[in-house]
Design a protein around this motif. Structure first.
Motif, PDB file in Angstrom:
ATOM      1  N   LYS A 126      50.578  13.509  13.887  1.00  0.00           N
ATOM      2  CA  LYS A 126      51.121  12.150  13.885  1.00  0.00           C
ATOM      3  C   LYS A 126      50.081  11.193  14.461  1.00  0.00           C
ATOM      4  O   LYS A 126      49.472  11.466  15.497  1.00  0.00           O
ATOM      5  CB  LYS A 126      52.403  12.118  14.722  1.00  0.00           C
ATOM      6  CG  LYS A 126      53.084  10.780  14.757  1.00  0.00           C
ATOM      7  CD  LYS A 126      54.379  10.851  15.542  1.00  0.00           C
ATOM      8  CE  LYS A 126      55.065   9.500  15.575  1.00  0.00           C
ATOM      9  NZ  LYS A 126      56.331   9.565  16.297  1.00  0.00           N
ATOM     10  N   GLN A 127      49.873  10.058  13.782  1.00  0.00           N
ATOM     11  CA  GLN A 127      48.847   9.112  14.204  1.00  0.00           C
ATOM     12  C   GLN A 127      49.398   7.764  14.652  1.00  0.00           C
ATOM     13  O   GLN A 127      48.678   6.974  15.237  1.00  0.00           O
ATOM     14  CB  GLN A 127      47.842   8.901  13.072  1.00  0.00           C
ATOM     15  CG  GLN A 127      47.098  10.174  12.727  1.00  0.00           C
ATOM     16  CD  GLN A 127      46.092   9.976  11.608  1.00  0.00           C
ATOM     17  OE1 GLN A 127      46.042   8.944  10.957  1.00  0.00           O
ATOM     18  NE2 GLN A 127      45.273  10.986  11.392  1.00  0.00           N
ATOM     19  N   GLU A 128      50.662   7.503  14.334  1.00  0.00           N
ATOM     20  CA  GLU A 128      51.241   6.207  14.685  1.00  0.00           C
ATOM     21  C   GLU A 128      52.760   6.334  14.715  1.00  0.00           C
ATOM     22  O   GLU A 128      53.321   7.336  14.273  1.00  0.00           O
ATOM     23  CB  GLU A 128      50.833   5.149  13.651  1.00  0.00           C
ATOM     24  CG  GLU A 128      51.283   5.478  12.237  1.00  0.00           C
ATOM     25  CD  GLU A 128      50.678   4.561  11.187  1.00  0.00           C
ATOM     26  OE1 GLU A 128      49.780   3.760  11.513  1.00  0.00           O
ATOM     27  OE2 GLU A 128      51.095   4.656  10.035  1.00  0.00           O
ATOM     28  N   TRP A 130      56.471   5.868  13.523  1.00  0.00           N
ATOM     29  CA  TRP A 130      57.077   5.839  12.197  1.00  0.00           C
ATOM     30  C   TRP A 130      58.276   4.904  12.246  1.00  0.00           C
ATOM     31  O   TRP A 130      59.244   5.154  12.968  1.00  0.00           O
ATOM     32  CB  TRP A 130      57.511   7.230  11.754  1.00  0.00           C
ATOM     33  CG  TRP A 130      56.379   8.219  11.684  1.00  0.00           C
ATOM     34  CD1 TRP A 130      55.089   7.968  11.319  1.00  0.00           C
ATOM     35  CD2 TRP A 130      56.446   9.607  11.991  1.00  0.00           C
ATOM     36  NE1 TRP A 130      54.351   9.125  11.358  1.00  0.00           N
ATOM     37  CE2 TRP A 130      55.161  10.139  11.769  1.00  0.00           C
ATOM     38  CE3 TRP A 130      57.458  10.451  12.424  1.00  0.00           C
ATOM     39  CZ2 TRP A 130      54.865  11.489  11.971  1.00  0.00           C
ATOM     40  CZ3 TRP A 130      57.170  11.794  12.621  1.00  0.00           C
ATOM     41  CH2 TRP A 130      55.888  12.293  12.392  1.00  0.00           C
ATOM     42  N   THR A 145      62.745   3.940  15.208  1.00  0.00           N
ATOM     43  CA  THR A 145      61.311   4.194  15.299  1.00  0.00           C
ATOM     44  C   THR A 145      61.113   5.545  15.964  1.00  0.00           C
ATOM     45  O   THR A 145      61.715   5.819  16.998  1.00  0.00           O
ATOM     46  CB  THR A 145      60.592   3.092  16.099  1.00  0.00           C
ATOM     47  OG1 THR A 145      60.807   1.839  15.427  1.00  0.00           O
ATOM     48  CG2 THR A 145      59.112   3.347  16.208  1.00  0.00           C
TER      49      THR A 145
END
Length: 146
Positions: A126-128, A130, A145
């Motif tokens: 995961k990079q950011e 959602w 979120t």
């Protein structure tokens, strides 16, 4: 260890409650996708691992499916799912699906735009955050979120 009847009842209630959210998911779903999209197949496997039988349809006009579902313009992803009375757009994490089917809000469905890295079916960490949205009549609002 001696157990009292009340502690046994509390334990039983907790055990039953642990399976309640999972049981709220529909038993079946239909996933509409492009025939060449492998991440969509991975998402279908993810649903199947959670007890949902998935029918994959890859010989349909995907844009028409999204339009008929009332998906807001610009918030699409690579696949669209009919699940219970809702439409699920894209690689929506299980936590959001569980919340949707537990709360059953008055909405057409939920979605996660694009194909974010790390979501179910998409490789990588995961990079950011959602941002899962809900939609009704082509209009989107925040859902949660993750």
């Amino acid at each position: 260890m001696k157990r009292t009847p009340s502690s046994l009842l509390v334990s039983a209630a907790l055990l039953l409650g642990a399976g309640t959210v999972h049981a709220a998911l529909p038993a079946e779903a239909t996933l509409y996708k492009n025939p060449q999209c492998g991440c969509c197949d991975e998402y279908a496997r993810h649903l199947e691992e959670h007890g949902v039988e998935v029918t994959i349809v890859d010989d349909v006009e995907l844009g028409k499916v999204k339009q008929d579902a009332g998906l807001p313009y610009g918030l699409g992803s690579c696949h669209t799912i009919e699940m219970g009375e809702y439409v699920i757009e894209g690689h929506v994490p299980m936590e959001a699906l569980e919340r949707l089917f537990e709360e059953r809000p008055d909405t057409d469905g939920i979605g996660l735009a694009g194909m974010p890295i790390g979501t179910p079916g998409m490789p990588g960490p995961k990079q950011e955050a959602w941002n899962v949205y809900q939609f009704r009549d082509g209009e989107a609002q925040p859902f949660m979120t993750l």
